[in-house]
Design a protein around this motif. Structure first.
Motif, PDB file in Angstrom:
ATOM      1  N   VAL A  85       0.836  -1.196   0.000  1.00  0.00           N
ATOM      2  CA  VAL A  85       0.000   0.000   0.000  1.00  0.00           C
ATOM      3  C   VAL A  85       0.873   1.249   0.000  1.00  0.00           C
ATOM      4  N   GLU A  86       0.351   2.310  -0.616  1.00  0.00           N
ATOM      5  CA  GLU A  86       1.018   3.608  -0.603  1.00  0.00           C
ATOM      6  C   GLU A  86       0.445   4.417   0.553  1.00  0.00           C
ATOM      7  N   ALA A  87       1.314   5.083   1.312  1.00  0.00           N
ATOM      8  CA  ALA A  87       0.844   5.846   2.456  1.00  0.00           C
ATOM      9  C   ALA A  87       1.859   6.904   2.852  1.00  0.00           C
ATOM     10  N   ARG A  88       1.370   7.881   3.565  1.00  0.00           N
ATOM     11  CA  ARG A  88       2.259   8.867   4.183  1.00  0.00           C
ATOM     12  C   ARG A  88       3.046   8.162   5.277  1.00  0.00           C
ATOM     13  N   LEU A  89       4.301   8.576   5.454  1.00  0.00           N
ATOM     14  CA  LEU A  89       5.136   8.020   6.508  1.00  0.00           C
ATOM     15  C   LEU A  89       5.250   9.042   7.630  1.00  0.00           C
ATOM     16  N   ASP A  90       4.999   8.605   8.843  1.00  0.00           N
ATOM     17  CA  ASP A  90       5.076   9.464  10.017  1.00  0.00           C
ATOM     18  C   ASP A  90       6.495   9.337  10.584  1.00  0.00           C
ATOM     19  N   ILE A  91       7.405  10.037   9.937  1.00  0.00           N
ATOM     20  CA  ILE A  91       8.828  10.016  10.299  1.00  0.00           C
ATOM     21  C   ILE A  91       9.181  11.416  10.805  1.00  0.00           C
ATOM     22  N   PRO A  92       9.838  11.522  11.950  1.00  0.00           N
ATOM     23  CA  PRO A  92      10.187  12.851  12.457  1.00  0.00           C
ATOM     24  C   PRO A  92      11.016  13.649  11.452  1.00  0.00           C
ATOM     25  N   PRO A  93      10.801  14.984  11.411  1.00  0.00           N
ATOM     26  CA  PRO A  93      11.584  15.832  10.504  1.00  0.00           C
ATOM     27  C   PRO A  93      13.080  15.619  10.719  1.00  0.00           C
ATOM     28  N   GLY A  94      13.809  15.568   9.620  1.00  0.00           N
ATOM     29  CA  GLY A  94      15.250  15.387   9.688  1.00  0.00           C
ATOM     30  C   GLY A  94      15.700  13.939   9.716  1.00  0.00           C
ATOM     31  N   GLU A  95      14.776  13.008   9.973  1.00  0.00           N
ATOM     32  CA  GLU A  95      15.134  11.592   9.963  1.00  0.00           C
ATOM     33  C   GLU A  95      14.834  11.010   8.587  1.00  0.00           C
ATOM     34  N   THR A  96      15.585   9.995   8.219  1.00  0.00           N
ATOM     35  CA  THR A  96      15.428   9.358   6.922  1.00  0.00           C
ATOM     36  C   THR A  96      14.975   7.916   7.116  1.00  0.00           C
ATOM     37  N   PRO A  97      13.884   7.521   6.465  1.00  0.00           N
ATOM     38  CA  PRO A  97      13.476   6.119   6.552  1.00  0.00           C
ATOM     39  C   PRO A  97      14.487   5.228   5.832  1.00  0.00           C
ATOM     40  N   ARG A  98      14.462   3.940   6.146  1.00  0.00           N
ATOM     41  CA  ARG A  98      15.348   2.974   5.493  1.00  0.00           C
ATOM     42  C   ARG A  98      14.504   1.844   4.909  1.00  0.00           C
ATOM     43  N   ILE A  99      14.804   1.478   3.680  1.00  0.00           N
ATOM     44  CA  ILE A  99      14.136   0.337   3.066  1.00  0.00           C
ATOM     45  C   ILE A  99      14.313  -0.847   4.013  1.00  0.00           C
ATOM     46  N   GLY A 100      13.227  -1.571   4.268  1.00  0.00           N
ATOM     47  CA  GLY A 100      13.274  -2.711   5.179  1.00  0.00           C
ATOM     48  C   GLY A 100      12.861  -2.372   6.599  1.00  0.00           C
ATOM     49  N   ASP A 101      12.659  -1.077   6.924  1.00  0.00           N
ATOM     50  CA  ASP A 101      12.198  -0.699   8.263  1.00  0.00           C
ATOM     51  C   ASP A 101      10.873  -1.386   8.571  1.00  0.00           C
ATOM     52  N   ALA A 102      10.712  -1.843   9.819  1.00  0.00           N
ATOM     53  CA  ALA A 102       9.434  -2.368  10.291  1.00  0.00           C
ATOM     54  C   ALA A 102       8.543  -1.179  10.630  1.00  0.00           C
ATOM     55  N   PHE A 121      -4.636   7.671   7.302  1.00  0.00           N
ATOM     56  CA  PHE A 121      -3.736   6.607   7.724  1.00  0.00           C
ATOM     57  C   PHE A 121      -2.307   6.936   7.306  1.00  0.00           C
ATOM     58  N   ALA A 122      -1.379   6.449   8.102  1.00  0.00           N
ATOM     59  CA  ALA A 122       0.046   6.630   7.839  1.00  0.00           C
ATOM     60  C   ALA A 122       0.763   5.452   8.492  1.00  0.00           C
ATOM     61  N   PHE A 123       2.031   5.321   8.199  1.00  0.00           N
ATOM     62  CA  PHE A 123       2.839   4.302   8.853  1.00  0.00           C
ATOM     63  C   PHE A 123       4.025   4.974   9.513  1.00  0.00           C
ATOM     64  N   ARG A 124       4.423   4.453  10.673  1.00  0.00           N
ATOM     65  CA  ARG A 124       5.586   4.967  11.397  1.00  0.00           C
ATOM     66  C   ARG A 124       6.432   3.785  11.844  1.00  0.00           C
ATOM     67  N   PRO A 125       7.699   4.037  12.154  1.00  0.00           N
ATOM     68  CA  PRO A 125       8.551   2.944  12.637  1.00  0.00           C
ATOM     69  C   PRO A 125       7.949   2.289  13.889  1.00  0.00           C
ATOM     70  N   VAL A 126       8.011   0.983  13.962  1.00  0.00           N
ATOM     71  CA  VAL A 126       7.489   0.241  15.102  1.00  0.00           C
ATOM     72  C   VAL A 126       8.178   0.715  16.373  1.00  0.00           C
ATOM     73  N   GLY A 127       7.360   0.973  17.397  1.00  0.00           N
ATOM     74  CA  GLY A 127       7.900   1.327  18.712  1.00  0.00           C
ATOM     75  C   GLY A 127       8.236   2.781  18.901  1.00  0.00           C
ATOM     76  N   THR A 128       7.895   3.662  17.944  1.00  0.00           N
ATOM     77  CA  THR A 128       8.178   5.086  18.131  1.00  0.00           C
ATOM     78  C   THR A 128       6.902   5.826  18.507  1.00  0.00           C
ATOM     79  N   GLY A 129       7.043   7.008  19.056  1.00  0.00           N
ATOM     80  CA  GLY A 129       5.897   7.795  19.480  1.00  0.00           C
ATOM     81  C   GLY A 129       5.133   8.397  18.315  1.00  0.00           C
ATOM     82  N   GLY A 130       5.818   8.856  17.282  1.00  0.00           N
ATOM     83  CA  GLY A 130       5.163   9.427  16.120  1.00  0.00           C
ATOM     84  C   GLY A 130       4.308  10.619  16.466  1.00  0.00           C
ATOM     85  N   LYS A 131       3.499  11.064  15.494  1.00  0.00           N
ATOM     86  CA  LYS A 131       2.642  12.233  15.641  1.00  0.00           C
ATOM     87  C   LYS A 131       1.177  11.853  15.788  1.00  0.00           C
TER      88      LYS A 131
END
Length: 132
Positions: A85-102, A121-131
């Motif tokens: 699925v295509e979705a917005r990523l809830d990644i903190p500003p200044g951080e870069t996602p990595r292919i393979g991230d859970a 809907f969005a996806f964020r790294p497992v175990g982070t607080g996110g927005k």
């Protein structure tokens, strides 16, 4: 903004609704067709690919017209158990996602052009607080 049939909350958690076709193939979103049975999708997946969106989102969302205030954000493809699925990523500003991230599914509020807001809907790294 109506996301019913695509994204909903069940037991306090966001859920994406896919569709299982007659041959067992799962698609997202679920087509409005008697040939597809709505099925909840996994809430966790793996980042398959992503890009940085450096321009405001299209309507009905409110974009920040002032380029000094606009913050680019990440959009990605997330591989779930049965579908990507295509979705917005809830990644903190200044951080870069990595292919393979859970990643895990979250709901986040976005401002609408009419001054209201909508949960999307969005996806964020497992175990982070996110927005969310």
């Amino acid at each position: 903004m109506d996301l019913s049939g695509v994204f909903e909350t069940r037991d306090g958690a966001p859920v994406l609704i896919g569709g299982r076709g007659p041959d067992g193939t799962v698609v997202f979103p679920c087509p409005a067709s008697d040939a597809f049975t709505p099925v909840p999708l996994s809430r966790r997946g793996t980042l398959w690919s992503y890009t940085t969106q450096a321009f405001p989102p299209k309507p009905p969302f409110a974009g920040v017209a002032d380029p000094t205030r606009f913050q680019p954000y990440h959009v990605g493809y997330v591989e779930l158990d049965t579908v990507i699925v295509e979705a917005r990523l809830d990644i903190p500003p200044g951080e870069t996602p990595r292919i393979g991230d859970a990643l895990e599914l979250v709901a986040m509020s976005m401002e609408l052009a009419d001054g209201g807001s909508a949960d999307v809907f969005a996806f964020r790294p497992v175990g982070t607080g996110g927005k969310a």
